[in-house]
Design an enzyme around this catalytic site. Structure first.
Site, PDB file in Angstrom:
ATOM      1  N   THR A 107      30.851  48.108  35.717  1.00 43.81           N
ATOM      2  CA  THR A 107      31.236  48.747  34.369  1.00 43.81           C
ATOM      3  C   THR A 107      31.787  47.852  33.431  1.00 43.81           C
ATOM      4  O   THR A 107      31.602  47.685  32.419  1.00 43.81           O
ATOM      5  CB  THR A 107      32.361  49.886  34.733  1.00 43.81           C
ATOM      6  OG1 THR A 107      31.598  50.852  35.240  1.00 43.81           O
ATOM      7  CG2 THR A 107      32.741  50.550  33.496  1.00 43.81           C
ATOM      8  N   ASP A 124      24.959  47.390  39.103  1.00 47.76           N
ATOM      9  CA  ASP A 124      25.626  48.581  39.590  1.00 47.76           C
ATOM     10  C   ASP A 124      25.991  48.121  41.006  1.00 47.76           C
ATOM     11  O   ASP A 124      24.976  48.151  41.883  1.00 47.76           O
ATOM     12  CB  ASP A 124      25.052  49.668  39.254  1.00 47.76           C
ATOM     13  CG  ASP A 124      26.172  51.114  39.501  1.00 47.76           C
ATOM     14  OD1 ASP A 124      26.366  51.582  38.472  1.00 47.76           O
ATOM     15  OD2 ASP A 124      26.615  51.148  40.514  1.00 47.76           O
ATOM     16  N   SER A 125      27.456  48.585  41.272  1.00 48.59           N
ATOM     17  CA  SER A 125      27.667  48.078  42.708  1.00 48.59           C
ATOM     18  C   SER A 125      27.072  48.959  43.753  1.00 48.59           C
ATOM     19  O   SER A 125      27.404  48.631  44.957  1.00 48.59           O
ATOM     20  CB  SER A 125      29.097  47.811  42.858  1.00 48.59           C
ATOM     21  OG  SER A 125      30.018  49.070  42.833  1.00 48.59           O
ATOM     22  N   SER A 126      26.546  50.121  43.108  1.00 47.61           N
ATOM     23  CA  SER A 126      26.086  50.881  44.344  1.00 47.61           C
ATOM     24  C   SER A 126      24.541  50.415  44.858  1.00 47.61           C
ATOM     25  O   SER A 126      24.152  50.709  45.892  1.00 47.61           O
ATOM     26  CB  SER A 126      25.604  52.392  43.692  1.00 47.61           C
ATOM     27  OG  SER A 126      26.555  52.826  42.836  1.00 47.61           O
ATOM     28  N   ASP A 165      32.932  50.644  42.570  1.00 49.82           N
ATOM     29  CA  ASP A 165      32.247  51.868  43.481  1.00 49.82           C
ATOM     30  C   ASP A 165      32.078  50.988  45.025  1.00 49.82           C
ATOM     31  O   ASP A 165      32.595  51.570  45.793  1.00 49.82           O
ATOM     32  CB  ASP A 165      30.888  52.407  43.182  1.00 49.82           C
ATOM     33  CG  ASP A 165      30.807  53.111  41.922  1.00 49.82           C
ATOM     34  OD1 ASP A 165      32.217  53.558  41.485  1.00 49.82           O
ATOM     35  OD2 ASP A 165      29.916  53.429  41.384  1.00 49.82           O
ATOM     36  N   THR A 172      40.589  50.816  49.691  1.00 53.19           N
ATOM     37  CA  THR A 172      39.706  51.676  49.514  1.00 53.19           C
ATOM     38  C   THR A 172      39.790  52.264  48.183  1.00 53.19           C
ATOM     39  O   THR A 172      40.711  52.238  47.489  1.00 53.19           O
ATOM     40  CB  THR A 172      40.126  53.128  50.451  1.00 53.19           C
ATOM     41  OG1 THR A 172      40.258  52.520  51.536  1.00 53.19           O
ATOM     42  CG2 THR A 172      39.289  54.142  50.388  1.00 53.19           C
ATOM     43  N   THR A 231      40.210  56.557  61.945  1.00 53.54           N
ATOM     44  CA  THR A 231      40.875  57.650  61.268  1.00 53.54           C
ATOM     45  C   THR A 231      40.241  58.262  60.052  1.00 53.54           C
ATOM     46  O   THR A 231      40.181  57.098  59.150  1.00 53.54           O
ATOM     47  CB  THR A 231      42.309  58.006  61.496  1.00 53.54           C
ATOM     48  OG1 THR A 231      42.654  59.157  60.960  1.00 53.54           O
ATOM     49  CG2 THR A 231      42.868  56.800  60.516  1.00 53.54           C
ATOM     50  N   GLN A 232      39.848  59.320  59.756  1.00 48.84           N
ATOM     51  CA  GLN A 232      39.575  59.954  58.384  1.00 48.84           C
ATOM     52  C   GLN A 232      40.692  59.807  57.273  1.00 48.84           C
ATOM     53  O   GLN A 232      40.565  60.290  56.227  1.00 48.84           O
ATOM     54  CB  GLN A 232      38.432  60.923  58.401  1.00 48.84           C
ATOM     55  CG  GLN A 232      38.908  62.178  59.012  1.00 48.84           C
ATOM     56  CD  GLN A 232      37.808  63.211  59.092  1.00 48.84           C
ATOM     57  OE1 GLN A 232      38.028  64.063  58.423  1.00 48.84           O
ATOM     58  NE2 GLN A 232      36.795  62.782  59.912  1.00 48.84           N
ATOM     59  N   CYS A 233      41.871  59.925  57.956  1.00 46.57           N
ATOM     60  CA  CYS A 233      42.992  59.933  57.242  1.00 46.57           C
ATOM     61  C   CYS A 233      43.052  58.694  56.280  1.00 46.57           C
ATOM     62  O   CYS A 233      42.563  57.630  56.991  1.00 46.57           O
ATOM     63  CB  CYS A 233      44.357  60.204  57.871  1.00 46.57           C
ATOM     64  SG  CYS A 233      44.544  61.643  58.751  1.00 46.57           S
TER      65      CYS A 233
HETATM   66  N1  ASP Z   1      29.186  52.203  39.015  1.00 46.43           N
HETATM   67  C1  ASP Z   1      30.057  51.202  38.687  1.00 46.43           C
HETATM   68  C2  ASP Z   1      29.909  49.944  39.755  1.00 46.43           C
HETATM   69  O1  ASP Z   1      30.403  50.078  40.962  1.00 46.43           O
HETATM   70  C3  ASP Z   1      31.648  51.540  38.643  1.00 46.43           C
HETATM   71  C4  ASP Z   1      32.441  50.402  38.226  1.00 46.43           C
HETATM   72  O2  ASP Z   1      31.815  49.479  38.166  1.00 46.43           O
HETATM   73  O3  ASP Z   1      33.405  50.748  38.228  1.00 46.43           O
HETATM   74  O4  ASP Z   1      29.032  49.404  39.599  1.00 46.43           O
END
Ligand code: ASP
Length: 342
Positions: free
Chosen positions: A16, A60-62, A93, A168, A278-280
């Site tokens: 972003t 985009d980091s996804s 992300d 996280t 753990t998922q906590c």
């Molecule tokens: N979707 C964006 C990414 O992870 C969100 C960000 O940059 O904060 O690339």
């Protein structure tokens, strides 16, 4: 005498921070890195020399995957001796995954590698990008007794510097997007920059080494009440899955149903590595503390202690890629290699 000016390499991968709105679709998309720099004239006022390098196609980091992690590691290795520190601009992300992976890939790091990004694009009037970027560069430039103060992979966001492999992403819209619930911040930025020196990692004078062999033959199973037996079996018992992170309840607890215990035993005895995380968001796995985790301990499940899921997954890729043998796998996983667990 001339004051030492740190040399910092700014690595732009996307996210972003460097996006603009596509007015036809309304969606955010990555734009050119030089344009990003033009939007932060303050960078030229910093008392350090900044050079930049950008991914050819900012992303985009996804879309990040281990191949991109290797690209980042290559950039750092190629310029390691020419720079005092590295700031990596990355989408938020998956930033905790990349920072965790990089902590394992970069062994005996003697210089700062600071990941940062933002929740709002740099061109936005209310952007958080400027503070995140400028303070990251300042932190990467810090020196004491002729050596960098930070010598590990970190993540800086919203006034806090964290150990990267302890973080996280906790919010999709707050500026405070990250948390490190099992480890204190390494530094906090207010009127003064306060560094928590006692908590910093030091690799001594050992030789810096980059590990590129990552094996992603792993899976993640998050438990929930009523979880389907066929789905769990499909994920755990698939042939090309060598290790599985099981996100359990509370202090590492899981159902004691016969089918689940049998499946865990079958997986471990067939040579798969099962790790209990753990998922906590905070706290630690303590296998054997409750009856609902004794069966996992008995079956030979590895304790993830208080590691994050992000660090557990990337540590598995690193250890599998390094060819760590079955006899020592548990011991090595349960040992903190880069300050990722207590
Ligand atoms: N979707 C964006 C990414 O992870 C969100 C960000 O940059 O904060 O690339």
């Amino acid at each position: 005498m001339n004051k030492y000016r740190s040399k910092i390499l700014l690595v732009y991968t996307g996210g972003t921070i460097g996006m603009i709105k596509d007015y036809e679709t309304g969606a955010l998309k990555a734009f050119n890195f030089d344009e990003l720099l033009n939007r932060i004239p303050e960078l030229s006022h910093l008392d350090c020399e900044i050079q930049t390098v950008s991914f050819e196609t900012p992303m985009d980091s996804s879309n990040m995957n281990p191949e991109h992690w290797i690209r980042i590691a290559d950039i750092i290795e190629d310029s390691y001796s020419d720079f005092d520190g590295f700031v990596v601009l990355h989408g938020s992300d998956t930033m905790s995954y990349t920072a965790s992976a990089m902590s394992f890939m970069l062994e005996n790091l003697g210089k700062p590698v600071i990941f940062t990004g933002s929740q709002l694009p740099i061109g936005d009037i209310r952007t958080d990008a400027k503070e995140n970027l400028i303070t990251s560069i300042e932190i990467a430039s810090l020196r004491k007794n002729g050596r960098p103060v930070i010598q590990e992979v970190c993540l800086y966001f919203e006034y806090k510097l964290y150990r990267g492999n302890r973080t996280t992403k906790i919010s999709a819209d707050h500026f405070q997007a990250f948390a490190s619930l099992n480890f204190p911040p390494l530094a906090e930025s207010g009127v003064h920059l306060k560094v928590n020196e006692d908590q910093l990692l030091r690799s001594g004078r050992k030789k810096f080494k980059v590990h590129r062999d990552l094996d992603p033959s792993i899976a993640l199973v998050k438990l929930f009440p009523g979880i389907n037996k066929t789905a769990v079996r499909a994920m755990v018992m698939t042939d090309d899955i060598k290790a599985v992170v099981i996100e359990t309840y509370g202090a590492g607890n899981a159902p004691t149903d016969q089918w689940f215990s049998d499946l865990v035993k079958e997986a471990v005895s067939s040579g798969k590595f099962l790790v209990n995380v753990t998922q906590c968001s905070g706290g630690s796995v303590m296998m054997g503390h409750y009856e609902t985790s004794s069966h996992l301990k008995k079956a030979g499940v590895i304790s993830g202690k208080n590691i994050t899921t992000e660090a557990a997954l990337t540590k598995l890729m690193y250890l599998l890629g390094s060819g760590v043998g079955p006899k020592v796998f548990r011991t090595i996983f349960e040992t903190s290699l880069r300050g990722e667990m207590d």
